[in-house]
Design a protein around this motif. Structure first.
Motif, PDB file in Angstrom:
ATOM      1  N   PRO A 166      63.702   0.609 -39.884  1.00  0.00           N
ATOM      2  CA  PRO A 166      64.492   1.851 -39.885  1.00  0.00           C
ATOM      3  C   PRO A 166      65.962   1.610 -40.199  1.00  0.00           C
ATOM      4  CG  PRO A 166      62.939   1.879 -38.065  1.00  0.00           C
ATOM      5  CD  PRO A 166      62.839   0.515 -38.686  1.00  0.00           C
ATOM      6  N   GLY A 167      66.535   0.534 -39.670  1.00  0.00           N
ATOM      7  CA  GLY A 167      67.935   0.216 -39.950  1.00  0.00           C
ATOM      8  C   GLY A 167      68.150  -0.134 -41.406  1.00  0.00           C
ATOM      9  N   GLN A 168      67.228  -0.886 -41.997  1.00  0.00           N
ATOM     10  CA  GLN A 168      67.346  -1.256 -43.401  1.00  0.00           C
ATOM     11  C   GLN A 168      67.134  -0.048 -44.313  1.00  0.00           C
ATOM     12  OE1 GLN A 168      64.394  -4.368 -43.199  1.00  0.00           O
ATOM     13  NE2 GLN A 168      65.939  -5.991 -43.398  1.00  0.00           N
ATOM     14  N   ALA A 169      66.194   0.854 -43.937  1.00  0.00           N
ATOM     15  CA  ALA A 169      65.969   2.069 -44.729  1.00  0.00           C
ATOM     16  C   ALA A 169      67.200   2.962 -44.686  1.00  0.00           C
ATOM     17  CB  ALA A 169      64.746   2.824 -44.208  1.00  0.00           C
ATOM     18  N   THR A 170      67.821   3.068 -43.503  1.00  0.00           N
ATOM     19  CA  THR A 170      69.056   3.837 -43.380  1.00  0.00           C
ATOM     20  C   THR A 170      70.150   3.248 -44.251  1.00  0.00           C
ATOM     21  OG1 THR A 170      68.519   4.474 -41.103  1.00  0.00           O
ATOM     22  CG2 THR A 170      70.829   4.628 -41.766  1.00  0.00           C
ATOM     23  N   SER A 171      70.284   1.933 -44.206  1.00  0.00           N
ATOM     24  CA  SER A 171      71.284   1.247 -45.016  1.00  0.00           C
ATOM     25  C   SER A 171      71.026   1.467 -46.500  1.00  0.00           C
ATOM     26  CB  SER A 171      71.279  -0.257 -44.702  1.00  0.00           C
ATOM     27  OG  SER A 171      72.188  -0.953 -45.524  1.00  0.00           O
ATOM     28  N   GLY A 172      69.763   1.385 -46.905  1.00  0.00           N
ATOM     29  CA  GLY A 172      69.429   1.591 -48.312  1.00  0.00           C
ATOM     30  C   GLY A 172      69.742   2.991 -48.785  1.00  0.00           C
ATOM     31  N   LEU A 173      69.410   3.993 -47.947  1.00  0.00           N
ATOM     32  CA  LEU A 173      69.715   5.377 -48.302  1.00  0.00           C
ATOM     33  C   LEU A 173      71.222   5.590 -48.368  1.00  0.00           C
ATOM     34  CD1 LEU A 173      68.489   8.218 -48.794  1.00  0.00           C
ATOM     35  CD2 LEU A 173      68.707   8.623 -46.334  1.00  0.00           C
ATOM     36  N   MET A 174      71.938   5.009 -47.408  1.00  0.00           N
ATOM     37  CA  MET A 174      73.390   5.137 -47.396  1.00  0.00           C
ATOM     38  C   MET A 174      74.011   4.461 -48.604  1.00  0.00           C
ATOM     39  SD  MET A 174      76.102   3.801 -44.498  1.00  0.00           S
ATOM     40  CE  MET A 174      75.411   4.875 -43.248  1.00  0.00           C
ATOM     41  N   ALA A 175      73.567   3.239 -48.906  1.00  0.00           N
ATOM     42  CA  ALA A 175      74.128   2.494 -50.036  1.00  0.00           C
ATOM     43  C   ALA A 175      73.870   3.214 -51.353  1.00  0.00           C
ATOM     44  CB  ALA A 175      73.541   1.084 -50.076  1.00  0.00           C
ATOM     45  N   ALA A 176      72.655   3.755 -51.517  1.00  0.00           N
ATOM     46  CA  ALA A 176      72.339   4.485 -52.749  1.00  0.00           C
ATOM     47  C   ALA A 176      73.209   5.734 -52.879  1.00  0.00           C
ATOM     48  CB  ALA A 176      70.862   4.870 -52.763  1.00  0.00           C
ATOM     49  N   SER A 177      73.403   6.453 -51.764  1.00  0.00           N
ATOM     50  CA  SER A 177      74.221   7.664 -51.791  1.00  0.00           C
ATOM     51  C   SER A 177      75.670   7.348 -52.135  1.00  0.00           C
ATOM     52  CB  SER A 177      74.149   8.373 -50.436  1.00  0.00           C
ATOM     53  OG  SER A 177      72.830   8.736 -50.120  1.00  0.00           O
TER      54      SER A 177
END
Length: 389
Positions: free
Chosen positions: A42-53
């Motif tokens: 979940p932390g990595q998915a959040t980071s990925g979504l944030m980084a992409a945004s």
């Protein structure tokens, strides 16, 4: 062209807001699903979504202000759908991140080295479309799986999507997302008390590289991103009278993708659907002022990225099939276009059908997924057919 705040108007702000709303609400569930399928926590998915945004917001602002053109940037929704169709690679999410890095490097190279860009453009549209349709099929079936498992939740989501789409297709998926959020909050909202809703920062993942991941993830992701997003994005801009040099735009999106990849982002690229919102007459009557719409959209993407943790936490309490259902509804339009493109040329239909079936089958050889083998098999059949004639 000189950049000026005087070019900012109510219409460009509203077009930028609409573009960002459609771009995020229609597909952020797909991005999270894709990263989760790759083994992200979940932390990595959040980071990925944030980084992409953050990457697509900053890239849109930079390129639009630099060129004076409405250069809209998006994450690769078809690419995320492709990732969602795969199992996590051996080595976990770090190996997937390594594949994201390779994809970004290939996009940079495609912008700098014209033969590679031409090679991607030379892939028959029928085969590229068939591969994408095969990738999208499992997710596009999800709404109906959701109706079977949770009829009192799945049916209202589908009904809202259908009814709103009858009047305005742009708002159909955001309306379905809002409906799903309300129903999930009503049914499972008590679970939010135990969920972490705190602001989450970027989480660095050290990339690991493997040949199966490069072949089975990076190469198909590169082809999907270039064929369905970057090349299409250039075509959309040209349709509205904007003719930027494609190479530099590809390279810039690749550079931002490369910077965001270690934080879990699967990549950003030129937008297609949302590009039409920013580049069209609704943005501003004067084409020279439309770049502000893409700038505003970029700013909103950044704001959304900073709140990515809330989106992922909310998704975490919902049954996965409901999240997949919303993602599937968002992809039905792309599925339709892909099937039409795959079957448009009668002489290519057999090769396209084989590509579609192999890709959709989910078969894996040597750790390499069906998208690669489907494209390879379809290409071989197409060459055989043309050799015979």
């Amino acid at each position: 062209m000189p950049i000026s705040l005087k070019h900012l108007s109510v219409s460009t702000v509203s077009a930028g807001f609409l573009s960002a709303l459609v771009g995020t609400a229609s597909s952020f569930t797909i991005v999270v699903q894709g990263l989760t399928s790759m083994g992200a926590s979940p932390g990595q998915a959040t980071s990925g979504l944030m980084a992409a945004s953050l990457a697509m917001g900053l890239c849109a602002i930079l390129l639009s202000l630099r060129s004076g053109l409405p250069v809209s940037i998006a994450w690769s929704t078809p690419g995320a759908a492709f990732l969602a169709s795969l199992a996590a690679p051996q080595g976990g999410f770090a190996t997937a991140v390594g594949a994201f890095v390779v994809t970004a490097l290939l996009i940079i190279l495609a912008g700098l080295w014209k033969p590679l860009g031409r090679a991607v453009a030379a892939i028959p549209t029928s085969l590229a479309s068939a591969m994408l349709a095969g990738v999208l099929l499992p997710l596009c079936l999800a709404p109906f799986h959701a109706i079977a498992q949770y009829p009192f939740l799945g049916l209202p989501i589908f009904a809202v999507w259908l009814i709103v789409g009858r009047f305005n297709r742009l708002f159909a998926v955001p309306a379905a997302v809002a409906t799903a959020a309300i129903l999930i909050a009503m049914q499972f909202g008590d679970q939010l008390e135990g969920a972490s809703l705190a602001w989450s920062g970027l989480e660095l993942t050290r990339p690991q590289f493997s040949l199966p991941a490069i072949t089975g993830i990076a190469l198909p992701l590169f082809i999907i991103t270039m064929a369905s997003q970057n090349i299409t994005g250039i075509a959309v801009l040209a349709n509205f009278g904007f003719h930027p040099a494609p190479g530099p735009l590809f390279s810039w999106t690749g550079l931002f993708s490369l910077a965001a990849a270690p934080f879990g982002s699967h990549g950003v690229n030129l937008a297609a659907i949302t590009a039409a919102i920013c580049a069209g007459e609704e943005s501003h009557a004067d084409p020279a002022r439309r770049y502000w719409a893409a700038v505003i959209a970029g700013a909103i993407y950044i704001v959304f990225g900073l709140g990515a943790g809330y989106a992922v936490a909310f998704m975490g309490i919902a049954p996965p099939v409901l999240i997949a259902a919303v993602a599937g509804l968002a992809l039905l339009g792309a599925m339709t276009s892909s099937l039409m493109g795959a079957m448009a040329r009668p002489e290519d239909r057999q090769a396209a059908l084989i590509t579609f079936l192999i890709t959709a089958s989910g078969l894996t050889f040597f750790g390499i997924g069906g998208a690669f083998w489907g494209l390879l098999a379809g290409g071989a059949i197409l060459l055989l057919e043309r050799w015979k004639t």
